[in-house]
Write an enzyme that holds these catalytic residues in place. Structure first.
Site, PDB file in Angstrom:
ATOM      1  N   SER A 120      -9.214  19.949   0.753  1.00  0.00           N
ATOM      2  CA  SER A 120      -8.633  19.052  -0.238  1.00  0.00           C
ATOM      3  C   SER A 120      -8.786  17.579   0.107  1.00  0.00           C
ATOM      4  CB  SER A 120      -7.145  19.379  -0.427  1.00  0.00           C
ATOM      5  OG  SER A 120      -6.976  20.696  -0.852  1.00  0.00           O
ATOM      6  N   HIS A 176      -4.005  14.922   1.755  1.00  0.00           N
ATOM      7  CA  HIS A 176      -4.542  14.317   0.527  1.00  0.00           C
ATOM      8  C   HIS A 176      -4.501  12.788   0.629  1.00  0.00           C
ATOM      9  CE1 HIS A 176      -3.268  18.126  -1.930  1.00  0.00           C
ATOM     10  NE2 HIS A 176      -4.102  18.399  -0.942  1.00  0.00           N
TER      11      HIS A 176
END
Length: 270
Positions: A120, A176
């Site tokens: 991610s 993230h």
């Protein structure tokens, strides 16, 4: 340019295949718990497993986790790879991924940070690059009935990660944010390098009395050089400027940009 929106660039293809192969190995051959521990990034174990700064990007918690990340890479990655070039794209991708882990280390000084797996951080860094290159590109997001500009989609994701940074929901929000942060720094540094390169090109062309970049530059008389090294520098810069005239500044490789920058600095000293 890609002949089809569904065609893949080399690095995007390689990354999707690598992630898929490692997932399949994890559910067929290396089914023990040790494999996940070997691949996952954990702040408390980086002294024993430093390779996990990279390997965690190729380990996923389940099929849908893998599918979601690879779909994002499939849709946004090829255009970014074409814009940056293959080697620069790979460096950018791994910078974002490693950056997600580094951000976790920094965050661990103010609170606990759990183990993390998944691509991610790297993939969201690719989304950020897409949004910075083509901010007004419309994208469809299920279940919204109308498209939204990609810049607003990325901004929404950043805000959500900030809001849920300390929420234990099974999502590595810190990774993230690290991917976004390191990706932003990388792209701004790359933009600054490009601006410096353009300024050097303009300065050299002004000094040599040449035309605009889009024109074929006539060969100027070779200035008298104090040594053979300067002759070599002029040859290198001359070749690079010819390439810019024919193909544009974006055609330069990172090595050629560095050579142009360093060569220009050396010439200014003579």
């Amino acid at each position: 340019m890609r002949s089809s929106p569904f065609s893949l660039t080399p690095w995007v293809r390689a990354l999707i295949i690598a992630n898929a192969v490692i997932y399949l190995l994890g559910i067929t051959v290396f089914t023990g718990q040790w494999f996940g521990q070997f691949m996952a990034f954990s702040v408390t174990e980086i002294g024993y497993r430093p390779w996990t700064f990279v390997t965690y990007m190729f380990m996923h918690g389940g099929f849908f986790h893998l599918l979601f990340n690879m779909l994002l890479l499939f849709f946004f990655g090829p255009a970014v790879e074409e814009r940056l070039g293959g080697s620069s794209f790979a460096l950018y991708y791994f910078t974002c991924g490693v950056g997600g882990a580094i951000f976790g280390v920094l965050l661990s000084f103010v609170g606990p940070v759990g183990p993390v797996v998944g691509a991610s951080a790297a993939v969201l860094g690719v989304m950020l690059a897409f949004a910075m290159f083509w901010p007004d590109m419309p994208v469809y997001v299920f279940p919204l009935p109308v498209p939204v500009k990609v810049k607003w989609l990325v901004a929404f994701l950043v805000i959500m990660d900030l809001l849920f940074l300390r929420v234990n929901d099974g999502i590595a929000h810190f990774a993230h944010l690290g991917g976004f942060l390191f990706g932003f720094i990388y792209l701004k540094s790359e933009a600054h390098l490009t601006q410096r390169t353009q300024a050097i090109v303009r300065a050299q062309r002004s000094e040599w009395g040449s035309g605009p970049v889009v024109m074929k530059r006539p060969k100027p008389p070779r200035p008298k050089a104090p040594d053979q090294d300067v002759h070599t520098i002029y040859d290198d810069i001359d070749r690079i400027l010819d390439k810019i005239s024919q193909s544009g500044l974006d055609s330069l490789t990172p090595e050629e940009r560095k050579l142009l920058d360093e060569g220009s600095r050396k010439l200014r000293k003579h």
